[in-house]
Design an enzyme around this catalytic site. Structure first.
Site, PDB file in Angstrom:
ATOM      1  N   ALA A 195     -35.831  34.233   0.382  1.00  0.00           N
ATOM      2  CA  ALA A 195     -37.211  33.959   1.829  1.00  0.00           C
ATOM      3  C   ALA A 195     -38.411  35.046   2.020  1.00  0.00           C
ATOM      4  O   ALA A 195     -38.896  34.765   2.098  1.00  0.00           O
ATOM      5  CB  ALA A 195     -36.688  32.536   3.001  1.00  0.00           C
TER       6      ALA A 195
ATOM      7  N   GLU B  22     -30.685  28.845  -3.703  1.00  0.00           N
ATOM      8  CA  GLU B  22     -30.095  28.455  -4.660  1.00  0.00           C
ATOM      9  C   GLU B  22     -30.356  26.602  -4.623  1.00  0.00           C
ATOM     10  O   GLU B  22     -30.761  26.671  -3.261  1.00  0.00           O
ATOM     11  CB  GLU B  22     -28.178  28.688  -5.175  1.00  0.00           C
TER      12      GLU B  22
ATOM     13  N   THR C  59     -32.782  26.343   3.741  1.00  0.00           N
ATOM     14  CA  THR C  59     -32.196  25.134   4.094  1.00  0.00           C
ATOM     15  C   THR C  59     -31.046  23.828   2.846  1.00  0.00           C
ATOM     16  O   THR C  59     -31.519  24.346   2.385  1.00  0.00           O
ATOM     17  CB  THR C  59     -32.367  23.919   5.787  1.00  0.00           C
ATOM     18  N   SER C  60     -30.014  23.747   3.705  1.00  0.00           N
ATOM     19  CA  SER C  60     -28.932  23.760   2.667  1.00  0.00           C
ATOM     20  C   SER C  60     -28.998  22.304   2.511  1.00  0.00           C
ATOM     21  O   SER C  60     -28.944  21.457   1.271  1.00  0.00           O
ATOM     22  CB  SER C  60     -27.444  23.304   3.077  1.00  0.00           C
TER      23      SER C  60
ATOM     24  N   GLN D 105     -34.699  24.991  12.081  1.00  0.00           N
ATOM     25  CA  GLN D 105     -33.328  23.745  13.229  1.00  0.00           C
ATOM     26  C   GLN D 105     -32.457  24.880  13.658  1.00  0.00           C
ATOM     27  O   GLN D 105     -31.795  24.960  13.740  1.00  0.00           O
ATOM     28  CB  GLN D 105     -32.407  23.504  11.565  1.00  0.00           C
TER      29      GLN D 105
ATOM     30  N   HIS E 189     -33.163  21.757  17.058  1.00  0.00           N
ATOM     31  CA  HIS E 189     -31.946  21.353  17.526  1.00  0.00           C
ATOM     32  C   HIS E 189     -31.686  22.995  19.045  1.00  0.00           C
ATOM     33  O   HIS E 189     -29.856  23.293  18.900  1.00  0.00           O
ATOM     34  CB  HIS E 189     -30.821  22.050  16.093  1.00  0.00           C
TER      35      HIS E 189
HETATM   36  P1  NAD Z   1     -26.906  26.391   6.386  1.00  0.00           P
HETATM   37  O1  NAD Z   1     -26.028  27.311   6.896  1.00  0.00           O
HETATM   38  O2  NAD Z   1     -26.223  24.916   6.029  1.00  0.00           O
HETATM   39  O3  NAD Z   1     -27.765  26.693   4.779  1.00  0.00           O
HETATM   40  C1  NAD Z   1     -28.610  28.077   4.327  1.00  0.00           C
HETATM   41  C2  NAD Z   1     -29.251  27.314   3.094  1.00  0.00           C
HETATM   42  O4  NAD Z   1     -29.861  28.837   3.287  1.00  0.00           O
HETATM   43  C3  NAD Z   1     -28.061  27.103   2.044  1.00  0.00           C
HETATM   44  O5  NAD Z   1     -28.710  26.728   0.858  1.00  0.00           O
HETATM   45  C4  NAD Z   1     -28.266  29.203   1.271  1.00  0.00           C
HETATM   46  O6  NAD Z   1     -28.410  29.022   0.193  1.00  0.00           O
HETATM   47  C5  NAD Z   1     -29.712  29.393   2.007  1.00  0.00           C
HETATM   48  N1  NAD Z   1     -30.185  30.763   2.588  1.00  0.00           N
HETATM   49  C6  NAD Z   1     -29.406  31.851   1.811  1.00  0.00           C
HETATM   50  N2  NAD Z   1     -29.794  32.953   2.187  1.00  0.00           N
HETATM   51  C7  NAD Z   1     -30.999  32.693   1.695  1.00  0.00           C
HETATM   52  C8  NAD Z   1     -32.275  34.211   1.469  1.00  0.00           C
HETATM   53  N3  NAD Z   1     -32.387  34.863   2.357  1.00  0.00           N
HETATM   54  N4  NAD Z   1     -33.327  33.240   1.729  1.00  0.00           N
HETATM   55  C9  NAD Z   1     -32.989  31.699   1.076  1.00  0.00           C
HETATM   56  N5  NAD Z   1     -32.328  30.782   1.596  1.00  0.00           N
HETATM   57  C10 NAD Z   1     -30.920  31.226   1.760  1.00  0.00           C
HETATM   58  O7  NAD Z   1     -28.166  26.110   7.203  1.00  0.00           O
HETATM   59  P2  NAD Z   1     -28.884  24.671   7.403  1.00  0.00           P
HETATM   60  O8  NAD Z   1     -29.075  24.013   6.720  1.00  0.00           O
HETATM   61  O9  NAD Z   1     -30.360  25.319   8.736  1.00  0.00           O
HETATM   62  O10 NAD Z   1     -28.110  24.030   8.457  1.00  0.00           O
HETATM   63  C11 NAD Z   1     -26.897  24.918  10.057  1.00  0.00           C
HETATM   64  C12 NAD Z   1     -26.686  24.284  10.926  1.00  0.00           C
HETATM   65  O11 NAD Z   1     -26.860  25.091  11.657  1.00  0.00           O
HETATM   66  C13 NAD Z   1     -28.783  24.291  11.696  1.00  0.00           C
HETATM   67  O12 NAD Z   1     -28.333  23.030  12.321  1.00  0.00           O
HETATM   68  C14 NAD Z   1     -29.137  25.690  12.043  1.00  0.00           C
HETATM   69  O13 NAD Z   1     -29.153  24.766  13.903  1.00  0.00           O
HETATM   70  C15 NAD Z   1     -27.531  26.205  12.913  1.00  0.00           C
HETATM   71  N6  NAD Z   1     -27.488  27.174  12.794  1.00  0.00           N
HETATM   72  C16 NAD Z   1     -28.477  28.536  12.817  1.00  0.00           C
HETATM   73  C17 NAD Z   1     -29.097  29.255  12.717  1.00  0.00           C
HETATM   74  C18 NAD Z   1     -29.425  30.391  13.421  1.00  0.00           C
HETATM   75  O14 NAD Z   1     -30.306  29.522  14.705  1.00  0.00           O
HETATM   76  N7  NAD Z   1     -29.865  31.613  12.662  1.00  0.00           N
HETATM   77  C19 NAD Z   1     -27.589  29.937  12.002  1.00  0.00           C
HETATM   78  C20 NAD Z   1     -26.383  29.330  11.022  1.00  0.00           C
HETATM   79  C21 NAD Z   1     -26.520  27.932  11.873  1.00  0.00           C
END
Ligand code: NAD
Length: 231
Positions: free
Chosen positions: A218, A202, A175-176, A90, A108
């Site tokens: 992760a 979490e 992913t959340s 994503q 995405h």
């Molecule tokens: P989210 O931000 O909603 O959730 C992130 C999840 O990752 C949370 O549940 C959190 O507890 C967990 N997390 C945080 N740090 C972590 C770690 N070190 N190890 C393991 N887990 C960890 O993200 P989502 O579910 O991917 O949805 C967000 C949307 O936003 C997606 O559609 C994505 O396209 C976009 N997005 C992308 C990026 C990117 O490209 N890096 C960054 C932010 C948002």
């Protein structure tokens, strides 16, 4: 159960240890903005400069980050796994491919890509993208960030659905479980009889649907899981 085919879903959490902010920080903002202000087609129509500038900044920030041990471990699994494997991210960063992953797709969109809203052509884009930039193919001044906004159809859904239907194991990382349709993949995988594993900092909104949830970072959990798979 013998495992041949694997689908791995990744979210913003896998890139957090590389220094890329996840979707909603503790303040409810994404890099200082309300998500609704920068990530939907209405916002793009209303204030293209704001939306383009936001994604220009995210694109430029990619120069400052590197893949972390979780991205590198998945690339190692991709290279060595003899069965089918698909990493569905994503994320709009390019850390999976920079780590060396090949069997992957961006559902995405990608920061380092521009999409012509007039003719649908894509081109690799690494510089700032001002509103009104003309498309190299059709000449219309309609290039936009190649990002799937809320309300738009994610990319490659048919290919993803087919891979999930064939998967023996579905794994979700960082992913959340709150953004659909990705949040529903675990239920589809279970419906087709796959084993399911979640790795997240979490428990997530989708943890209930996974046979196993491992909580932690992760960068620690994923290399250990890949060692286990290739063991
Ligand atoms: P989210 O931000 O909603 O959730 C992130 C999840 O990752 C949370 O549940 C959190 O507890 C967990 N997390 C945080 N740090 C972590 C770690 N070190 N190890 C393991 N887990 C960890 O993200 P989502 O579910 O991917 O949805 C967000 C949307 O936003 C997606 O559609 C994505 O396209 C976009 N997005 C992308 C990026 C990117 O490209 N890096 C960054 C932010 C948002």
């Amino acid at each position: 159960m013998d495992i041949a085919n694997i689908v791995i879903l990744t979210g913003a959490g896998i890139s957090a240890e590389s220094g890329i902010a996840t979707f909603r920080g503790p303040d409810g903002l994404w890099n200082g903005h309300r998500v609704e202000d920068v990530c939907n087609p209405e916002a793009l129509a209303r204030d293209p400069a704001l939306v383009h500038h936001f994604y220009d900044a995210r694109r430029a920030a990619l120069d400052e980050v590197e893949p972390n041990p979780a991205h590198l471990a998945l690339a190692r699994l991709d290279a060595a796994w003899p069965g089918e494997l698909l990493i569905v991210t994503q994320n709009v960063d390019d850390l999976h491919e920079r780590a060396g992953a090949r069997r992957m797709l961006h559902m995405h969109g990608e920061l380092r890509s521009a999409l012509c809203a007039a003719c649908g052509v894509r081109e690799r884009w690494t510089a700032p993208l001002p509103p009104g930039t003309p498309c190299h193919a059709c000449g219309q001044p309609m290039l936009r960030p190649d990002i799937v906004f809320f309300g738009e159809m994610p990319y490659a859904m048919e290919r993803i659905d087919e891979a999930i239907a064939r998967a023996d194991l579905f794994v979700s990382i960082g992913t959340s479980g709150a953004v659909y349709p990705a949040a529903g993949f675990v239920r589809t995988a279970r419906h087709h009889g796959a084993a399911t594993l979640e790795m997240n900092l979490e428990p997530s909104a989708a943890s209930f649907f996974f046979a196993e949830t491992r909580t932690g970072a992760a960068g620690t959990l994923v290399p250990a899981w890949v060692d286990q798979m290739l063991g």
